[in-house]
Design a protein around this motif. Structure first.
Motif, PDB file in Angstrom:
ATOM      1  N   PRO A 120      41.365  56.450  34.157  1.00 16.22           N
ATOM      2  CA  PRO A 120      40.575  55.240  33.932  1.00 16.22           C
ATOM      3  C   PRO A 120      40.930  54.135  34.912  1.00 16.22           C
ATOM      4  CG  PRO A 120      41.355  56.132  31.849  1.00 16.22           C
ATOM      5  CD  PRO A 120      42.049  56.908  32.933  1.00 16.22           C
ATOM      6  N   PHE A 121      39.916  53.352  35.296  1.00 12.12           N
ATOM      7  CA  PHE A 121      40.156  52.276  36.261  1.00 12.12           C
ATOM      8  C   PHE A 121      40.750  51.031  35.612  1.00 12.12           C
ATOM      9  CE2 PHE A 121      35.501  52.050  35.278  1.00 12.12           C
ATOM     10  CZ  PHE A 121      35.508  50.882  34.531  1.00 12.12           C
ATOM     11  N   ASP A 122      40.831  50.987  34.311  1.00  8.03           N
ATOM     12  CA  ASP A 122      41.318  49.799  33.618  1.00  8.03           C
ATOM     13  C   ASP A 122      42.730  49.444  34.105  1.00  8.03           C
ATOM     14  OD1 ASP A 122      42.272  47.877  31.788  1.00  8.03           O
ATOM     15  OD2 ASP A 122      41.044  48.704  30.174  1.00  8.03           O
ATOM     16  N   PRO A 123      42.911  48.291  34.750  1.00  8.74           N
ATOM     17  CA  PRO A 123      44.236  47.956  35.289  1.00  8.74           C
ATOM     18  C   PRO A 123      45.284  47.725  34.216  1.00  8.74           C
ATOM     19  CG  PRO A 123      42.735  46.100  35.515  1.00  8.74           C
ATOM     20  CD  PRO A 123      41.908  47.266  35.071  1.00  8.74           C
ATOM     21  N   ARG A 124      44.850  47.451  32.986  1.00 10.68           N
ATOM     22  CA  ARG A 124      45.839  47.318  31.914  1.00 10.68           C
ATOM     23  C   ARG A 124      46.566  48.637  31.704  1.00 10.68           C
ATOM     24  NH1 ARG A 124      41.524  44.830  27.765  1.00 10.68           N
ATOM     25  NH2 ARG A 124      40.456  46.639  28.658  1.00 10.68           N
ATOM     26  N   GLU A 125      45.834  49.748  31.807  1.00  8.63           N
ATOM     27  CA  GLU A 125      46.488  51.044  31.664  1.00  8.63           C
ATOM     28  C   GLU A 125      47.448  51.292  32.826  1.00  8.63           C
ATOM     29  OE1 GLU A 125      45.189  55.656  32.010  1.00  8.63           O
ATOM     30  OE2 GLU A 125      44.506  54.621  30.191  1.00  8.63           O
ATOM     31  N   ILE A 126      47.052  50.916  34.034  1.00  8.84           N
ATOM     32  CA  ILE A 126      47.941  51.093  35.184  1.00  8.84           C
ATOM     33  C   ILE A 126      49.237  50.326  34.968  1.00  8.84           C
ATOM     34  CG2 ILE A 126      48.212  50.727  37.671  1.00  8.84           C
ATOM     35  CD1 ILE A 126      45.134  50.940  37.896  1.00  8.84           C
ATOM     36  N   LEU A 127      49.117  49.080  34.509  1.00  7.58           N
ATOM     37  CA  LEU A 127      50.309  48.268  34.262  1.00  7.58           C
ATOM     38  C   LEU A 127      51.173  48.862  33.159  1.00  7.58           C
ATOM     39  CD1 LEU A 127      48.671  44.722  34.458  1.00  7.58           C
ATOM     40  CD2 LEU A 127      50.207  45.749  36.145  1.00  7.58           C
ATOM     41  N   VAL A 128      50.538  49.320  32.088  1.00 11.29           N
ATOM     42  CA  VAL A 128      51.286  49.924  30.982  1.00 11.29           C
ATOM     43  C   VAL A 128      52.026  51.173  31.447  1.00 11.29           C
ATOM     44  CG1 VAL A 128      51.009  51.195  28.812  1.00 11.29           C
ATOM     45  CG2 VAL A 128      49.907  48.969  29.107  1.00 11.29           C
ATOM     46  N   CYS A 129      51.340  52.031  32.183  1.00 11.68           N
ATOM     47  CA  CYS A 129      51.980  53.274  32.637  1.00 11.68           C
ATOM     48  C   CYS A 129      53.097  53.001  33.628  1.00 11.68           C
ATOM     49  CB  CYS A 129      50.932  54.202  33.250  1.00 11.68           C
ATOM     50  SG  CYS A 129      49.750  54.863  32.047  1.00 11.68           S
ATOM     51  N   ALA A 130      52.936  51.978  34.465  1.00 11.49           N
ATOM     52  CA  ALA A 130      53.987  51.633  35.420  1.00 11.49           C
ATOM     53  C   ALA A 130      55.211  51.061  34.713  1.00 11.49           C
ATOM     54  CB  ALA A 130      53.456  50.632  36.441  1.00 11.49           C
ATOM     55  N   GLN A 149      61.936  55.794  35.943  1.00 13.86           N
ATOM     56  CA  GLN A 149      61.116  55.402  37.088  1.00 13.86           C
ATOM     57  C   GLN A 149      60.194  54.225  36.772  1.00 13.86           C
ATOM     58  OE1 GLN A 149      61.532  56.554  40.149  1.00 13.86           O
ATOM     59  NE2 GLN A 149      63.211  57.786  39.317  1.00 13.86           N
ATOM     60  N   ALA A 150      60.375  53.594  35.625  1.00 10.68           N
ATOM     61  CA  ALA A 150      59.540  52.457  35.245  1.00 10.68           C
ATOM     62  C   ALA A 150      59.787  51.258  36.156  1.00 10.68           C
ATOM     63  CB  ALA A 150      59.817  52.074  33.798  1.00 10.68           C
ATOM     64  N   LEU A 151      58.744  50.482  36.374  1.00  7.85           N
ATOM     65  CA  LEU A 151      58.830  49.245  37.130  1.00  7.85           C
ATOM     66  C   LEU A 151      58.892  48.060  36.178  1.00  7.85           C
ATOM     67  CD1 LEU A 151      56.122  49.874  39.907  1.00  7.85           C
ATOM     68  CD2 LEU A 151      58.601  50.254  40.044  1.00  7.85           C
ATOM     69  N   THR A 152      59.324  46.930  36.687  1.00  7.37           N
ATOM     70  CA  THR A 152      59.246  45.704  35.900  1.00  7.37           C
ATOM     71  C   THR A 152      57.791  45.244  35.850  1.00  7.37           C
ATOM     72  OG1 THR A 152      59.502  44.208  37.783  1.00  7.37           O
ATOM     73  CG2 THR A 152      61.528  45.047  36.751  1.00  7.37           C
ATOM     74  N   GLY A 153      57.509  44.329  34.932  1.00  9.88           N
ATOM     75  CA  GLY A 153      56.165  43.797  34.854  1.00  9.88           C
ATOM     76  C   GLY A 153      55.738  43.128  36.139  1.00  9.88           C
ATOM     77  N   LEU A 154      56.651  42.404  36.780  1.00  7.98           N
ATOM     78  CA  LEU A 154      56.323  41.709  38.030  1.00  7.98           C
ATOM     79  C   LEU A 154      56.056  42.700  39.155  1.00  7.98           C
ATOM     80  CD1 LEU A 154      56.100  38.701  38.845  1.00  7.98           C
ATOM     81  CD2 LEU A 154      58.370  38.934  39.863  1.00  7.98           C
ATOM     82  N   GLU A 155      56.863  43.749  39.232  1.00  6.30           N
ATOM     83  CA  GLU A 155      56.652  44.756  40.284  1.00  6.30           C
ATOM     84  C   GLU A 155      55.322  45.479  40.101  1.00  6.30           C
ATOM     85  OE1 GLU A 155      61.382  45.931  40.988  1.00  6.30           O
ATOM     86  OE2 GLU A 155      60.181  46.916  39.443  1.00  6.30           O
ATOM     87  N   VAL A 181      46.935  37.948  27.300  1.00  6.40           N
ATOM     88  CA  VAL A 181      48.360  38.071  26.971  1.00  6.40           C
ATOM     89  C   VAL A 181      49.142  38.073  28.276  1.00  6.40           C
ATOM     90  CG1 VAL A 181      47.952  39.341  24.829  1.00  6.40           C
ATOM     91  CG2 VAL A 181      48.303  40.606  26.969  1.00  6.40           C
ATOM     92  N   ASN A 182      50.427  37.871  28.179  1.00  3.85           N
ATOM     93  CA  ASN A 182      51.264  37.861  29.384  1.00  3.85           C
ATOM     94  C   ASN A 182      51.445  39.289  29.887  1.00  3.85           C
ATOM     95  OD1 ASN A 182      53.333  37.704  31.313  1.00  3.85           O
ATOM     96  ND2 ASN A 182      54.277  35.972  30.278  1.00  3.85           N
ATOM     97  N   PRO A 183      50.914  39.631  31.065  1.00  5.17           N
ATOM     98  CA  PRO A 183      51.007  41.012  31.539  1.00  5.17           C
ATOM     99  C   PRO A 183      52.422  41.425  31.920  1.00  5.17           C
ATOM    100  CG  PRO A 183      50.122  39.599  33.257  1.00  5.17           C
ATOM    101  CD  PRO A 183      50.204  38.756  32.022  1.00  5.17           C
ATOM    102  N   LEU A 184      53.316  40.460  32.044  1.00  2.00           N
ATOM    103  CA  LEU A 184      54.692  40.789  32.412  1.00  2.00           C
ATOM    104  C   LEU A 184      55.540  41.181  31.212  1.00  2.00           C
ATOM    105  CD1 LEU A 184      55.495  37.930  34.969  1.00  2.00           C
ATOM    106  CD2 LEU A 184      54.275  40.085  35.330  1.00  2.00           C
ATOM    107  N   THR A 185      55.195  40.664  30.036  1.00  2.99           N
ATOM    108  CA  THR A 185      56.073  40.845  28.881  1.00  2.99           C
ATOM    109  C   THR A 185      55.396  41.462  27.661  1.00  2.99           C
ATOM    110  OG1 THR A 185      55.593  38.588  28.121  1.00  2.99           O
ATOM    111  CG2 THR A 185      57.490  38.884  29.598  1.00  2.99           C
ATOM    112  N   ALA A 186      54.077  41.550  27.640  1.00  7.06           N
ATOM    113  CA  ALA A 186      53.377  42.075  26.467  1.00  7.06           C
ATOM    114  C   ALA A 186      53.749  43.534  26.231  1.00  7.06           C
ATOM    115  CB  ALA A 186      51.868  41.945  26.647  1.00  7.06           C
ATOM    116  N   SER A 187      53.718  43.934  24.963  1.00  6.30           N
ATOM    117  CA  SER A 187      53.979  45.334  24.636  1.00  6.30           C
ATOM    118  C   SER A 187      52.863  46.210  25.191  1.00  6.30           C
ATOM    119  CB  SER A 187      54.045  45.514  23.117  1.00  6.30           C
ATOM    120  OG  SER A 187      52.749  45.314  22.536  1.00  6.30           O
ATOM    121  N   ALA A 188      53.134  47.501  25.256  1.00  9.58           N
ATOM    122  CA  ALA A 188      52.123  48.432  25.743  1.00  9.58           C
ATOM    123  C   ALA A 188      50.865  48.346  24.888  1.00  9.58           C
ATOM    124  CB  ALA A 188      52.672  49.861  25.734  1.00  9.58           C
TER     125      ALA A 188
END
Length: 539
Positions: free
Chosen positions: A441-451, A469-475, A510-517
């Protein structure tokens, strides 16, 4: 001077400035650019004339999100028929095909997409199962990675496919031990045997469908795409859409060069460089050095469980290296699909042999990088090559217990080297983030959650794929903003919340750096803006 618009009452998050935007909660826009960043009180006290003020209600405002790898034209064209996403058994596939066949008018092909190879792994001849499900009609199901199809026996007959075929590249007509086709066709040349028989929609229908896809992407917070399928009239479609109305996203396009292509094809793609419209441009050349792990066409140092994966897609590797140098010497960025460990190393070696000043200037990219040994981790930063990865592929198509097709083929050692975003980032090579839509899916929320979490919302932590291999929210956010801008040579005009930058903006609820998945996945976008123009609003 007055502003065209002011966005107020927002938390500003700028990954290019990790310290944040202290004291600022508003942005002023003029002429499609960010004119000022400051407090709501200060900006509202400026002379505004006919300025439109939008209260973001405490939303979290970031630079516009850019999908670093997607196929908007191909995805729109190919996502037709039964949606097989997430289906894990052949019985469920058959049920969906029967329903699709009932909906499909007589004489037309029965179509489907996002088929998981695990569903037919124990089926000797999937063609016959599909044949029965659709009632003896031609049918074509795209495998989820779109590097293969499973077709009905009637489709094979119509295509004249009765046994193995020889191709220029590493395409395969999968056959049993007696040479009878099973119904699976892998990679472009084999797929084309059937694809060329399937009627296509008119240009006008395709354009309308593409517009709808781009609008859905804007609603999902996207302001741009690195377009990896500038083929099959893609540029004509972009021109036609812009003739009707502005595009809702910026499109940075890379035409393909395929295994077996010649110098004439290199010249053709070179001639396309620089072509552009108001919000699209051609800015790179796209290559494929291998296929996929799931299909046995990913290029590996050692064979997979089934003895496959020992060949590149390109039949003439010397010509591949020539092609990379051809574009590099002309300061054209190359973007190479390389999934297997040997494929990645071969492309790194090829780029290393290009003069360093030329190599670094073009910012060449390697896409996917699904399994990588330790010794190649640091090479991206050291050699100035940009890694581009899709963490949602790891999460959607592999399992922590390695029971999936990808992991089974590679075995535990190589499966444990999956999508090493953390290790590559720690070695000083920030990663471009993307979806590879329609594969995920192109939804960037999923990309951020998976990262960030290496799992989907609703899954347990035990189901996370290589959580180290997880990244921080900022990364993760950087991979969709300032790193994506750098990858297309636009860091001076895009990817940051600073005056003079394009007013390409995304507002999260919501805050994309700190919000839960779970919260991030469900939270709607408040606003998407491209070039100072609202492309989605839910305030």
């Amino acid at each position: 001077m007055g502003f065209d618009g002011i966005l107020i009452n927002a938390t500003l998050i700028d990954p290019s400035r990790p310290e944040g935007c202290r004291g600022a909660d508003a942005i002023a826009i003029e002429g499609g650019r960010i004119a000022a960043v400051g407090s709501t009180a200060d900006l509202l006290n400026s002379p505004t004339g006919q300025t439109e003020v939008l209260d973001l209600g405490g939303a979290f405002l970031t630079p516009g999100l850019v999908d670093g790898h997607a196929h908007p034209v191909g995805g729109t064209d190919l996502q037709i028929g039964a949606d097989l996403s997430g289906v894990q058994s052949m019985e469920a596939v058959v049920a969906l095909l029967r329903a699709e066949a009932a909906r499909t008018p007589p004489g037309q092909w029965v179509m489907g997409f996002s088929l998981d190879p695990i569903t037919y792994a124990q089926v000797p001849h999937v063609a016959d199962v599909i044949e029965e499900a659709v009632g003896g009609r031609p049918a074509c199901l795209y495998i989820f990675d779109f590097h293969g199809v499973a077709v009905s026996r009637t489709a094979l007959t119509m295509a004249g496919v009765t046994g193995p075929r020889q191709f220029v590249g590493a395409s395969v007509v999968v056959c049993d031990d007696h040479g009878k086709p099973t119904g699976v066709l892998l990679e472009p040349e084999a797929i084309e045997l059937v694809r060329r028989l399937i009627p296509v929609r008119s240009f006008a229908q395709r354009a309308a469908a593409l517009r709808a896809s781009l609008n859905r992407m804007a609603k999902a917070g996207l302001t741009g795409i690195h377009v990896m399928d500038a083929n099959n009239e893609s540029l004509d479609l972009f021109r036609a859409l812009e003739a009707e109305a502005p595009l809702p996203l910026r499109l940075h396009a890379a035409p393909w060069l395929n295994p077996g292509d010649t110098q004439a094809d290199l010249d053709r793609v070179l001639a396309l460089q620089g072509q552009h419209g108001a919000h699209w441009r051609v800015c790179a050349a796209k290559f494929f050095i291998d296929g996929t792990i799931d299909g046995g066409t990913g290029w590996l140092h050692a064979p997979d469980k089934f003895g496959e994966g020992l060949a590149a897609l390109w039949p003439d590797l010397d010509f591949f290296q020539h092609a990379i140098r051809f574009f590099a010497e002309r300061r054209v960025q190359t973007i190479t699909h390389a999934i297997g460990d040997k494929a990645v190393r071969f492309v790194l070696d090829t780029l290393r042999d290009v003069a360093e000043d030329i190599r670094r200037a073009a910012r060449h990219r390697i896409e996917h990088i699904e399994s990588l040994p330790d010794e190649d981790i640091a090479r991206f930063a050291a050699e100035g090559v940009i890694p581009s990865m899709q963490p949602s592929h790891a999460v959607r198509y592999t399992r922590a217990d390695h029971a999936d097709n990808w992991s089974t083929r590679l075995g535990p050692e190589r499966a444990n080297r999956a999508w090493r975003c953390r290790d590559i980032t720690d070695a000083a090579a920030p990663v471009v983030m993307g979806s590879d839509w329609p594969i995920a899916p192109f939804d960037p929320r999923e990309i951020l959650v998976c990262a960030r979490f290496r799992r989907l919302a609703g899954q347990s932590t035990a189901e996370a794929i290589q959580p180290s291999q997880a990244l921080t929210g900022l990364e993760a956010l950087a991979g969709l903003t300032n790193v994506a801008a750098y990858a297309v040579h636009e860091e001076a005009v895009s990817g940051a919340l600073t005056p003079g930058m394009r007013a390409d903006l995304t507002a999260f609820s919501v805050n994309p750096l700190t919000a839960s998945a779970e919260d991030l996945t469900e939270a709607p976008f408040r606003l998407t803006m491209m070039d100072g123009r609202i492309t989605h609003q839910a305030l």
